[in-house]
Design a protein around this motif. Structure first.
Motif, PDB file in Angstrom:
ATOM      1  N   SER A 159     -29.556  45.106  18.488  1.00 45.75           N
ATOM      2  CA  SER A 159     -28.894  43.866  18.086  1.00 45.75           C
ATOM      3  C   SER A 159     -28.374  43.956  16.660  1.00 45.75           C
ATOM      4  O   SER A 159     -27.815  42.993  16.129  1.00 45.75           O
ATOM      5  CB  SER A 159     -29.871  42.687  18.198  1.00 45.75           C
ATOM      6  N   SER A 161     -26.101  45.246  13.360  1.00 40.34           N
ATOM      7  CA  SER A 161     -24.696  45.503  13.079  1.00 40.34           C
ATOM      8  C   SER A 161     -24.550  46.944  12.589  1.00 40.34           C
ATOM      9  O   SER A 161     -25.384  47.424  11.805  1.00 40.34           O
ATOM     10  CB  SER A 161     -24.175  44.535  12.008  1.00 40.34           C
ATOM     11  N   TRP A 162     -23.482  47.611  13.011  1.00 44.45           N
ATOM     12  CA  TRP A 162     -23.272  49.013  12.671  1.00 44.45           C
ATOM     13  C   TRP A 162     -21.908  49.193  12.025  1.00 44.45           C
ATOM     14  O   TRP A 162     -21.003  48.389  12.224  1.00 44.45           O
ATOM     15  CB  TRP A 162     -23.362  49.887  13.933  1.00 44.45           C
ATOM     16  N   SER A 164     -18.889  52.267  11.532  1.00 38.03           N
ATOM     17  CA  SER A 164     -18.485  53.535  12.130  1.00 38.03           C
ATOM     18  C   SER A 164     -18.175  54.587  11.065  1.00 38.03           C
ATOM     19  O   SER A 164     -17.809  54.269   9.931  1.00 38.03           O
ATOM     20  CB  SER A 164     -17.249  53.334  13.009  1.00 38.03           C
ATOM     21  N   ASP A 180     -21.571  48.613  23.886  1.00 30.61           N
ATOM     22  CA  ASP A 180     -22.237  47.343  23.641  1.00 30.61           C
ATOM     23  C   ASP A 180     -22.932  47.383  22.276  1.00 30.61           C
ATOM     24  O   ASP A 180     -24.156  47.313  22.163  1.00 30.61           O
ATOM     25  CB  ASP A 180     -23.252  47.057  24.752  1.00 30.61           C
ATOM     26  N   LEU A 181     -22.096  47.523  21.238  1.00 31.20           N
ATOM     27  CA  LEU A 181     -22.584  47.565  19.866  1.00 31.20           C
ATOM     28  C   LEU A 181     -21.671  46.713  18.992  1.00 31.20           C
ATOM     29  O   LEU A 181     -20.453  46.664  19.213  1.00 31.20           O
ATOM     30  CB  LEU A 181     -22.574  49.007  19.319  1.00 31.20           C
ATOM     31  N   GLU A 182     -22.265  46.069  17.992  1.00 34.04           N
ATOM     32  CA  GLU A 182     -21.465  45.341  17.013  1.00 34.04           C
ATOM     33  C   GLU A 182     -21.052  46.326  15.926  1.00 34.04           C
ATOM     34  O   GLU A 182     -21.858  46.719  15.088  1.00 34.04           O
ATOM     35  CB  GLU A 182     -22.282  44.198  16.405  1.00 34.04           C
ATOM     36  N   ILE A 183     -19.782  46.752  15.980  1.00 30.07           N
ATOM     37  CA  ILE A 183     -19.298  47.829  15.111  1.00 30.07           C
ATOM     38  C   ILE A 183     -18.205  47.311  14.190  1.00 30.07           C
ATOM     39  O   ILE A 183     -17.262  46.652  14.629  1.00 30.07           O
ATOM     40  CB  ILE A 183     -18.720  48.995  15.941  1.00 30.07           C
ATOM     41  N   SER A 184     -18.322  47.627  12.899  1.00 29.93           N
ATOM     42  CA  SER A 184     -17.237  47.373  11.953  1.00 29.93           C
ATOM     43  C   SER A 184     -16.700  48.723  11.474  1.00 29.93           C
ATOM     44  O   SER A 184     -17.448  49.696  11.390  1.00 29.93           O
ATOM     45  CB  SER A 184     -17.719  46.544  10.762  1.00 29.93           C
TER      46      SER A 184
END
Length: 233
Positions: A159, A161-162, A164, A180-184
């Motif tokens: 859950s 935040s990541w 890249s 299914d990842l929260e990626i910025s």
């Protein structure tokens, strides 16, 4: 006594060298996909001269162990081994993926980093890292080479935040967007030797070194040694 570590990396399109001397870093870096063999030794000479040190003054020599281009990883390790043999230095292999995580922290301050290097052949070199309290990094899942569309089967649920890092995010933008990842998006595309030198400190402190003759690469996809197609290094 301050630690003195020279780091070399040619595993990707980027060629970089750095010398860590205590809390000071002397670094050179250039994106030069075809010129690693021409660039790396002059960079070594430059950082040593800037720091006022000789190879024999160093404690250890770090190298980018991969994953990355088969040819690039081989060049970097070969040059590092030559220097290590000549100066009788212990050697430390550092993951290119983990180095990108450290580079992302250095530039953005982010502590959860999802790294993907374009591995060609419709695959990515993948690694996801979380920064530890001591400044080192832990893997969320083992480094691997994998088709990006298959990554969802591998991922540990998260859950967090990541951010890249790496060339894979642009090369396989649509497939990786399905994760299914929260990626910025981050700015780091390639590993840097200065981050490898930083990470090598942790291995040095733990005594995790090898001799020059024992230095070895991590390709993840060993078959590239024999299945090397034109333009696909």
């Amino acid at each position: 006594m301050t630690t003195k570590i020279l780091a070399i990396d040619t595993a990707t399109e980027n060629c970089s060298v750095a010398l860590l001397h205590g809390d000071k870093i002397y670094a050179r870096s250039e994106v030069a996909p075809r010129d690693h063999t021409k660039k790396v030794l002059p960079m070594v000479d430059e950082v040593l001269k800037e720091a006022g040190l000789a190879l024999a003054d160093l404690d250890a020599l770090a190298f980018g162990r991969g994953p990355g281009s088969f040819t690039g990883v081989r060049i970097g390790i070969g040059i590092a081994q030559g220097l290590g043999f000549g100066a009788d230095l212990p050697m430390i292999g550092v993951s290119t993926l983990k180095a990108m995580a450290q580079g992302t922290y250095r530039k953005h301050g982010q502590q959860n980093v999802a790294c993907a290097i374009d591995a060609r052949m419709s695959e990515v070199y993948w690694g996801r890292f979380v920064r530890d309290e001591n400044g080192d990094w832990s893997e969320t899942e083992p480094e691997c080479v994998i088709p990006p569309q298959d990554l969802s089967q591998l991922l540990t649920p998260s859950s967090a935040s990541w951010i890249s890092a790496g060339t894979g995010w642009q090369a396989y933008k649509e497939q990786l967007a399905e994760l299914d990842l929260e990626i910025s998006p981050g700015e780091v595309l390639y590993p840097e030797a200065q981050d490898m030198a930083f990470l090598a400190q942790f291995e040095w402190q733990k005594g995790n070194t090898v001799s020059a003759e024992e230095a070895s690469p991590v390709y993840l996809r060993d078959k590239v040694a024999w299945k090397k197609l034109p333009g696909r290094e």
